[in-house]
Scaffold this motif. Structure first.
Motif, mmCIF file in Angstrom:
data_model
loop_
_atom_site.group_PDB
_atom_site.id
_atom_site.type_symbol
_atom_site.label_atom_id
_atom_site.label_comp_id
_atom_site.label_asym_id
_atom_site.label_seq_id
_atom_site.Cartn_x
_atom_site.Cartn_y
_atom_site.Cartn_z
ATOM 1 N N VAL A 168 0.519 -1.868 -0.151
ATOM 2 C CA VAL A 168 0.003 0.012 0.339
ATOM 3 C C VAL A 168 0.592 1.594 0.226
ATOM 4 O O VAL A 168 1.790 1.390 0.599
ATOM 5 C CB VAL A 168 -1.121 0.169 0.894
ATOM 6 C CG1 VAL A 168 -1.380 1.230 1.357
ATOM 7 C CG2 VAL A 168 -1.701 -0.782 1.100
ATOM 8 N N ARG A 169 0.748 1.645 -1.023
ATOM 9 C CA ARG A 169 1.984 3.573 -0.996
ATOM 10 C C ARG A 169 0.920 4.596 -0.515
ATOM 11 O O ARG A 169 -0.657 4.667 0.001
ATOM 12 C CB ARG A 169 1.287 3.741 -2.711
ATOM 13 C CG ARG A 169 2.026 2.621 -2.901
ATOM 14 C CD ARG A 169 1.702 2.656 -4.899
ATOM 15 N NE ARG A 169 1.366 3.888 -5.646
ATOM 16 C CZ ARG A 169 2.521 4.403 -6.436
ATOM 17 N NH1 ARG A 169 4.015 4.222 -5.597
ATOM 18 N NH2 ARG A 169 2.443 5.724 -7.224
ATOM 19 N N VAL A 170 1.719 5.114 0.477
ATOM 20 C CA VAL A 170 1.488 6.437 1.322
ATOM 21 C C VAL A 170 2.022 7.034 1.024
ATOM 22 O O VAL A 170 3.632 7.304 0.559
ATOM 23 C CB VAL A 170 1.266 5.557 3.112
ATOM 24 C CG1 VAL A 170 0.819 5.144 3.105
ATOM 25 C CG2 VAL A 170 3.161 5.746 3.090
ATOM 26 N N CYS A 171 1.657 7.992 1.409
ATOM 27 C CA CYS A 171 2.189 10.144 1.642
ATOM 28 C C CYS A 171 2.291 10.587 2.470
ATOM 29 O O CYS A 171 1.303 10.348 3.435
ATOM 30 C CB CYS A 171 1.718 10.779 0.278
ATOM 31 S SG CYS A 171 1.845 12.429 -0.052
ATOM 32 N N LEU A 172 3.505 11.326 3.306
ATOM 33 C CA LEU A 172 3.486 12.050 4.960
ATOM 34 C C LEU A 172 3.085 13.236 4.738
ATOM 35 O O LEU A 172 3.667 13.989 2.968
ATOM 36 C CB LEU A 172 4.498 12.443 4.914
ATOM 37 C CG LEU A 172 5.394 11.180 5.335
ATOM 38 C CD1 LEU A 172 6.937 11.862 5.561
ATOM 39 C CD2 LEU A 172 4.985 10.210 5.892
ATOM 40 N N ASP A 173 1.130 13.692 5.033
ATOM 41 C CA ASP A 173 1.337 14.960 5.182
ATOM 42 C C ASP A 173 2.146 15.841 6.247
ATOM 43 O O ASP A 173 1.766 16.288 7.681
ATOM 44 C CB ASP A 173 -0.694 14.765 5.133
ATOM 45 C CG ASP A 173 -0.693 16.514 5.291
ATOM 46 O OD1 ASP A 173 -0.483 16.955 5.174
ATOM 47 O OD2 ASP A 173 -2.560 16.135 5.244
ATOM 48 N N LEU A 174 2.877 16.642 5.947
ATOM 49 C CA LEU A 174 3.249 18.028 6.225
ATOM 50 C C LEU A 174 2.709 19.224 6.818
ATOM 51 O O LEU A 174 2.117 19.298 5.654
ATOM 52 C CB LEU A 174 4.946 17.796 5.687
ATOM 53 C CG LEU A 174 5.960 18.700 6.071
ATOM 54 C CD1 LEU A 174 6.261 18.479 7.186
ATOM 55 C CD2 LEU A 174 6.774 19.581 5.376
ATOM 56 N N ASP A 175 2.984 19.553 7.777
ATOM 57 C CA ASP A 175 1.595 20.940 8.381
ATOM 58 C C ASP A 175 2.650 22.161 8.263
ATOM 59 O O ASP A 175 3.264 22.111 7.929
ATOM 60 C CB ASP A 175 1.757 21.073 9.595
ATOM 61 C CG ASP A 175 1.079 22.199 10.211
ATOM 62 O OD1 ASP A 175 -0.340 22.478 9.662
ATOM 63 O OD2 ASP A 175 1.463 22.340 10.970
ATOM 64 N N ALA A 176 1.742 23.172 6.626
ATOM 65 C CA ALA A 176 2.392 24.124 6.313
ATOM 66 C C ALA A 176 1.674 25.865 6.996
ATOM 67 O O ALA A 176 2.210 26.205 6.572
ATOM 68 C CB ALA A 176 1.704 24.114 5.124
ATOM 69 N N SER A 177 1.499 25.350 8.152
ATOM 70 C CA SER A 177 1.046 26.250 8.939
ATOM 71 C C SER A 177 1.912 27.403 9.523
ATOM 72 O O SER A 177 3.010 27.096 9.831
ATOM 73 C CB SER A 177 0.271 25.955 9.807
ATOM 74 O OG SER A 177 0.470 24.980 11.152
ATOM 75 N N LEU A 178 1.971 28.128 9.636
ATOM 76 C CA LEU A 178 2.593 29.343 10.179
ATOM 77 C C LEU A 178 2.990 29.331 11.699
ATOM 78 O O LEU A 178 1.726 29.739 12.527
ATOM 79 C CB LEU A 178 2.581 30.670 9.852
ATOM 80 C CG LEU A 178 3.634 31.925 10.078
ATOM 81 C CD1 LEU A 178 5.077 31.335 10.066
ATOM 82 C CD2 LEU A 178 3.420 32.574 9.226
ATOM 83 N N ARG A 179 3.152 28.725 12.445
ATOM 84 C CA ARG A 179 3.233 28.661 13.981
ATOM 85 C C ARG A 179 4.646 30.036 14.717
ATOM 86 O O ARG A 179 5.524 29.863 13.762
ATOM 87 C CB ARG A 179 3.788 27.640 14.689
ATOM 88 C CG ARG A 179 2.672 26.265 14.297
ATOM 89 C CD ARG A 179 3.338 25.220 14.866
ATOM 90 N NE ARG A 179 1.925 23.734 14.455
ATOM 91 C CZ ARG A 179 2.551 22.961 14.595
ATOM 92 N NH1 ARG A 179 3.204 22.628 15.309
ATOM 93 N NH2 ARG A 179 2.090 22.361 13.787
ATOM 94 N N LEU A 180 4.124 30.403 15.569
ATOM 95 C CA LEU A 180 4.457 32.351 15.948
ATOM 96 C C LEU A 180 4.729 31.651 17.291
ATOM 97 O O LEU A 180 4.034 31.377 18.079
ATOM 98 C CB LEU A 180 4.664 33.455 15.283
ATOM 99 C CG LEU A 180 4.448 33.316 13.708
ATOM 100 C CD1 LEU A 180 4.186 34.707 13.014
ATOM 101 C CD2 LEU A 180 6.176 33.493 13.501
ATOM 102 N N LEU A 181 5.308 32.444 17.991
ATOM 103 C CA LEU A 181 5.498 32.737 19.347
ATOM 104 C C LEU A 181 4.979 31.366 19.693
ATOM 105 O O LEU A 181 4.433 30.878 20.548
ATOM 106 C CB LEU A 181 4.128 33.669 19.698
ATOM 107 C CG LEU A 181 3.711 34.731 19.238
ATOM 108 C CD1 LEU A 181 2.560 35.272 19.695
ATOM 109 C CD2 LEU A 181 5.276 35.253 19.983
ATOM 110 N N GLY A 182 6.315 30.197 19.858
ATOM 111 C CA GLY A 182 6.415 28.945 20.259
ATOM 112 C C GLY A 182 5.375 28.485 20.126
ATOM 113 O O GLY A 182 5.144 27.154 20.896
ATOM 114 N N GLY A 183 4.884 28.086 19.267
ATOM 115 C CA GLY A 183 3.277 27.644 18.844
ATOM 116 C C GLY A 183 1.979 28.171 19.377
ATOM 117 O O GLY A 183 0.864 27.718 19.049
#
Length: 428
Positions: A168-183
């Motif tokens: 089964v072929r899989v793909c990783l979903d990398l979070d693209a959001s902007l996190r500031l002030l330590g998240g």
């Protein structure tokens, strides 16, 4: 065809689109083409659709566009767009949809054709029966790629597919959001817990530890850039804040995405790295780490894509409703209309009356389930049975309201094709 805002609209020059639509409005042609139809119905202007697709390909700068099926939700049009140069592969929204598309794909002559690239399911699935169907179908397993963002996903998939069968072929979903002030400040979509490059590499190693799974790709969707217009109506300071946020986010993501891809490639080779969306084709395609783009909404060009400085697609999808009441001078009521788009509730999610010009929804009622009142000078010229033309706020969601799309060229209907709903499918 298009629906350019009138020159005397109330928007300031600052937040009007930087470019006008590619062609003037052509509602007279639409009226002639659909004279024999009874509302409600939906149409797609094929000339506008093709122009939008070609413009998206130019904006992609030579990188292939994986077509987001949820933005079209019409198999015939998905197949038509995939035959255009510059598009390759499908970005599906559910695994049952991906299995259906893989099984039903047809060539231009109506018989089974060559696959138009693989099918990446853009969102994780917990559908165990569908996973078992995937694992028992070698042809589907070779084409369909599942999205994962955690060890829990890997465990669920591994348990569902069992110990034997095609990988089964899989793909990783990398979070693209902007996190500031330590998240503490999160700007963007809340999709994946994979944010740091080392987190992506760790999950890649977890995939390799499971013989039934094969890592083939990484995806990241920067919704705060691709899906948020930088030229919204309203106060100038708010637009300036959006543009500043998008510049900061694009710079941060460019560096972090490149680092994450390096980290994952150190663990396993990748077939593709997917990024972007209709609103960020130019900037995302410029990233060396990205090998393909994901987009689809720009094909129909719904209302939410009217508010970008860098591009202005042609409105290609419309729906028509009938006038059934004249409750007061300057007012009419149409039958239906509550075709509200998903997302945070507010005026931006409502359909927009675009012809006759000068009609507006009422703030106290909005778009109603069974009837929608409209106000404006044009109302006094409308009779019972006349049509009002609307545009939907989002792209493919229009197709959840109709069984078929009437495809128009000039003043003729050249084809009628079923939507997903018209083919008996409601995947979400």
């Amino acid at each position: 065809m298009g629906s350019a805002p009138p020159d005397d609209d109330t928007r300031t020059a600052e937040h009007r689109p930087a470019t006008r639509p590619l062609a003037p409005a052509g509602f007279a042609e639409l009226e002639r083409a659909t004279a024999g139809l009874q509302p409600p119905f939906a149409v797609v202007d094929l000339a506008a659709l093709r122009a939008n697709a070609a413009h998206m390909v130019r904006r992609a700068g030579g990188k292939p566009i994986r077509l987001a099926s949820k933005s079209l939700r019409c198999r015939a049009l998905i197949e038509d767009v995939l035959r255009m140069p510059g598009f390759s592969g499908i970005l599906a929204f559910t695994l049952p949809e991906a299995l259906w598309l893989a099984a039903e794909e047809k060539g231009a002559d109506g018989v089974e054709g060559e696959p138009a690239g693989d099918i990446l399911v853009g969102y994780p699935t917990a559908d165990v029966p569908a996973l078992r169907r995937l694992a028992s179908d070698e042809r589907a397993a070779a084409r369909i790629v599942l999205m994962v963002d955690s060890v829990a996903h890997l465990d669920l998939v591994t348990e569902a597919v069992g110990p034997s069968g095609p990988r089964v072929r899989v793909c990783l979903d990398l979070d693209a959001s902007l996190r500031l002030l330590g998240g503490r400040l999160h700007l963007g979509m809340r999709r994946s817990p994979l944010h740091a490059p080392e987190q992506a590499a760790e999950l890649a190693r977890a995939v390799l530890a499971r013989p039934r799974l094969k890592l083939v790709g990484v995806m990241s969707y920067e919704g705060q850039i691709a899906g948020m217009g930088d030229n919204q109506p309203g106060a100038a300071p708010a637009r300036a804040a959006v543009r500043l946020m998008q510049r900061i986010s694009a710079n941060e993501l460019r560096a972090r995405r490149a680092a994450a891809i390096r980290a994952v490639r150190a663990v396993a080779p990748l077939e593709f790295v997917n990024g972007g969306g209709t609103g960020s084709l130019e900037s995302t395609s410029a990233e060396a780490a990205v090998t393909e783009l994901g987009a689809g909404s720009g094909i129909y060009a719904p209302v939410l894509f009217d508010h970008y400085r860098g591009f202005r697609p042609l409105p290609a999808a419309y729906f028509a409703l009938s006038v059934v009441r004249r409750p007061a001078p300057g007012h009419v009521t149409v039958l239906g209309g509550g075709w509200t788009a998903s997302g945070a509730p507010g005026p931006s999610r409502l359909p927009v009356p675009v012809h006759p010009a000068g009609l507006r929804l009422l703030g106290t009622e909005g778009a109603g389930e069974v009837q929608t009142p409209l106000a404006g000078p044009a109302a006094d010229d409308l009779r019972l049975g006349d049509r009002v033309w609307f545009r939907h706020a989002k792209a493919g969601e229009l197709c959840e309201r109709v069984d078929e799309l009437h495809l128009v060229e000039g003043d003729r209907i050249v084809d009628v094709v079923p939507t997903y709903r018209g083919e008996g499918h409601a995947f979400l």
